[in-house]
Design a protein around this motif. Structure first.
Motif, mmCIF file in Angstrom:
data_model
loop_
_atom_site.group_PDB
_atom_site.id
_atom_site.type_symbol
_atom_site.label_atom_id
_atom_site.label_comp_id
_atom_site.label_asym_id
_atom_site.label_seq_id
_atom_site.Cartn_x
_atom_site.Cartn_y
_atom_site.Cartn_z
ATOM 1 N N GLU A 61 0.803 -1.214 0.000
ATOM 2 C CA GLU A 61 0.000 0.000 0.000
ATOM 3 C C GLU A 61 0.847 1.280 0.000
ATOM 4 O O GLU A 61 0.301 2.368 0.050
ATOM 5 N N ASN A 62 2.205 1.123 -0.070
ATOM 6 C CA ASN A 62 3.101 2.288 -0.097
ATOM 7 C C ASN A 62 2.837 3.236 1.080
ATOM 8 O O ASN A 62 2.672 4.443 0.901
ATOM 9 N N LEU A 63 2.828 2.674 2.268
ATOM 10 C CA LEU A 63 2.481 3.441 3.451
ATOM 11 C C LEU A 63 3.672 4.103 4.133
ATOM 12 O O LEU A 63 3.496 4.794 5.132
ATOM 13 N N VAL A 64 4.867 3.871 3.625
ATOM 14 C CA VAL A 64 6.058 4.475 4.226
ATOM 15 C C VAL A 64 6.783 5.313 3.183
ATOM 16 O O VAL A 64 6.576 5.163 1.978
ATOM 17 N N GLN A 65 7.638 6.184 3.674
ATOM 18 C CA GLN A 65 8.410 7.036 2.786
ATOM 19 C C GLN A 65 9.410 6.209 1.996
ATOM 20 O O GLN A 65 9.830 5.128 2.429
ATOM 21 N N ALA A 66 9.788 6.726 0.860
ATOM 22 C CA ALA A 66 10.770 6.036 0.024
ATOM 23 C C ALA A 66 12.055 5.815 0.818
ATOM 24 O O ALA A 66 12.548 6.720 1.495
ATOM 25 N N GLY A 67 12.580 4.609 0.745
ATOM 26 C CA GLY A 67 13.822 4.291 1.440
ATOM 27 C C GLY A 67 13.651 3.858 2.878
ATOM 28 O O GLY A 67 14.642 3.517 3.546
ATOM 29 N N ALA A 68 12.411 3.853 3.387
ATOM 30 C CA ALA A 68 12.191 3.438 4.769
ATOM 31 C C ALA A 68 12.559 1.964 4.940
ATOM 32 O O ALA A 68 12.235 1.133 4.095
ATOM 33 N N ASP A 69 13.227 1.655 6.034
ATOM 34 C CA ASP A 69 13.670 0.292 6.314
ATOM 35 C C ASP A 69 12.687 -0.339 7.290
ATOM 36 O O ASP A 69 12.811 -0.193 8.513
ATOM 37 N N LEU A 70 11.700 -1.048 6.763
ATOM 38 C CA LEU A 70 10.664 -1.642 7.601
ATOM 39 C C LEU A 70 11.208 -2.699 8.544
ATOM 40 O O LEU A 70 10.784 -2.790 9.712
ATOM 41 N N ASP A 71 12.118 -3.506 8.055
ATOM 42 C CA ASP A 71 12.669 -4.568 8.900
ATOM 43 C C ASP A 71 13.405 -3.984 10.100
ATOM 44 O O ASP A 71 13.275 -4.479 11.232
ATOM 45 N N ARG A 72 14.160 -2.926 9.862
ATOM 46 C CA ARG A 72 14.874 -2.286 10.975
ATOM 47 C C ARG A 72 13.878 -1.605 11.924
ATOM 48 O O ARG A 72 14.067 -1.623 13.147
ATOM 49 N N ALA A 73 12.835 -1.001 11.369
ATOM 50 C CA ALA A 73 11.834 -0.361 12.220
ATOM 51 C C ALA A 73 11.230 -1.376 13.183
ATOM 52 O O ALA A 73 11.080 -1.101 14.384
ATOM 53 N N LEU A 74 10.905 -2.559 12.684
ATOM 54 C CA LEU A 74 10.347 -3.591 13.545
ATOM 55 C C LEU A 74 11.384 -4.085 14.549
ATOM 56 O O LEU A 74 11.076 -4.291 15.731
ATOM 57 N N ALA A 75 12.622 -4.248 14.100
ATOM 58 C CA ALA A 75 13.673 -4.771 14.974
ATOM 59 C C ALA A 75 13.986 -3.823 16.127
ATOM 60 O O ALA A 75 14.439 -4.255 17.194
#
Length: 369
Positions: free
Chosen positions: A336-350
């Motif tokens: 759904e493109n809910l984060v800014q370009a280049g956002a690191d989702l895996d790191r955000a969760l970690a």
């Protein structure tokens, strides 16, 4: 005193809502079998042990710090916050420091995130999905406590509705509060039947307004949130036509990382009080229902329904259980493109979950019994 990081409202909105990244207020729909759930009792639930809660740890508290003002949110979807506000325990604990306590009402996870990011509150109550999205979009939140395991959202229709699956929502109008667990629940429901936000019209409304829009007939369905959802059921015959308890991403208490680093002792003291409130809630179910009814101006039967059928109070240490639930929505966030370009989702969760302060608070609370 080290000042906590301040984010402007504009910065917050850009970070958390991903302005310009996607047209979320577009259409969605879906087709899958409805999952009916067994009601959740107001009891302790199975949760991770200390050994399962690996995360970045803050150092043990060695010194004390004082605040002129301590600001906490309270929310109708966070019952323990209502207990603390009613009992005055936070005021009693911090009066010896000369610290004034202020309470701010959060009507949804989106408002709680905004309040925390801007410094309006030091402690904000959200769904786990909302905290993850904020962290991924640059708001340095840390989840330090799990205040509940609720089934607080479902897809709702009016009494005379005929929906049986998310697939029936294609081309319809659905009310939802962007950036909250109900909003994610809607998107996940659509995704489960091969649809997306482009297949229906999502009408952005705060939770109480979403209920009213549904009952007036302004929208065809609503991604509901308790206690408003239970209110619509018992007062207007609204029907939960699609439920999936495991998609509810826990209730999380969050602080800014800078506040945690500057005031770990304050965070720990607040969590000790949260544990006191959790234990009180487990032992005083009828009184808890009365507090919710009073604060949210609900009929007592509605409050009982929320708390006895759809709320559990698990071990509050953030850990693997919550991490696994949140990991399941990462593909949806990307889709759904809910984060800014280049956002690191895996790191955000970690880096989102911080169990160490909860572990210390629980040890302290246990030692004080």
């Amino acid at each position: 005193m080290v000042p906590e990081r301040k984010l402007t409202r504009r910065t917050f909105l850009h970070a958390v809502l991903g302005v310009g990244a996607t047209g979320i207020l577009a259409s969605c729909g879906g087709a899958a079998n409805s999952s009916q759930l067994t009601p959740t009792p107001l009891t302790r639930a199975s949760t991770p042990t200390v050994a399962q809660t690996g995360s970045l740890s803050t150092p043990a508290v060695k010194t004390s710090s004082k605040l002129d003002v301590l600001r906490l949110d309270y929310a109708y979807y966070n019952p323990v916050s209502l207990v603390l506000k009613r009992q005055g325990w936070v005021e009693q604990e911090f009066s010896r420091d000369g610290t004034r306590v202020e309470w701010v009402l959060s009507l949804g996870s989106n408002k709680a995130n905004e309040f925390t990011a801007s410094g309006t509150v030091h402690f904000g109550s959200t769904g786990g999905s909302a905290a993850l999205l904020a962290r991924a979009n640059g708001v340095p939140l840390k989840t330090v406590w799990i205040y509940a395991q609720p089934e607080w959202t479902a897809l709702v229709e009016r009494r005379d509705g005929a929906f049986s699956s998310p697939s029936d929502l294609k081309g319809k109008k659905v009310a939802a509060t962007r950036g909250t667990d109900p909003w994610f629940f809607l998107l996940r429901s659509l995704d489960s039947v091969g649809l997306s936000s482009q297949d229906l019209t999502i009408v952005q409304l705060q939770h109480p307004d979403g209920e009213q829009a549904l009952l007036r007939g302004d929208v065809d369905a609503w991604a509901g949130l308790d206690p408003h959802m239970a209110h619509a059921e018992l007062t207007a015959g609204a029907r939960l036509f699609f439920r999936h308890r495991d998609w509810n991403t826990y209730g999380t208490l969050n602080v800014l990382e800078s506040f945690l680093n500057a005031h770990p002792d304050v965070v720990e003291r607040v969590l000790v009080l949260y544990e006191r409130g959790r234990q009180w809630a487990l032992a005083h179910q009828e009184d808890l229902a009365q507090i919710l009814a009073d604060e949210a101006k609900l009929n007592l039967d509605i409050a009982r329904k929320v708390l006895t059928e759809r709320t559990a109070f698990p071990d509050p240490t953030p850990g693997d259980t919550q991490r696994q639930v949140l990991a399941q929505i990462l593909p949806l966030i990307r889709k759904e493109n809910l984060v800014q370009a280049g956002a690191d989702l895996d790191r955000a969760l970690a880096t989102l979950l911080e169990p160490s302060v909860a572990q210390r608070a629980l040890a302290q609370a246990k030692g004080g019994q």
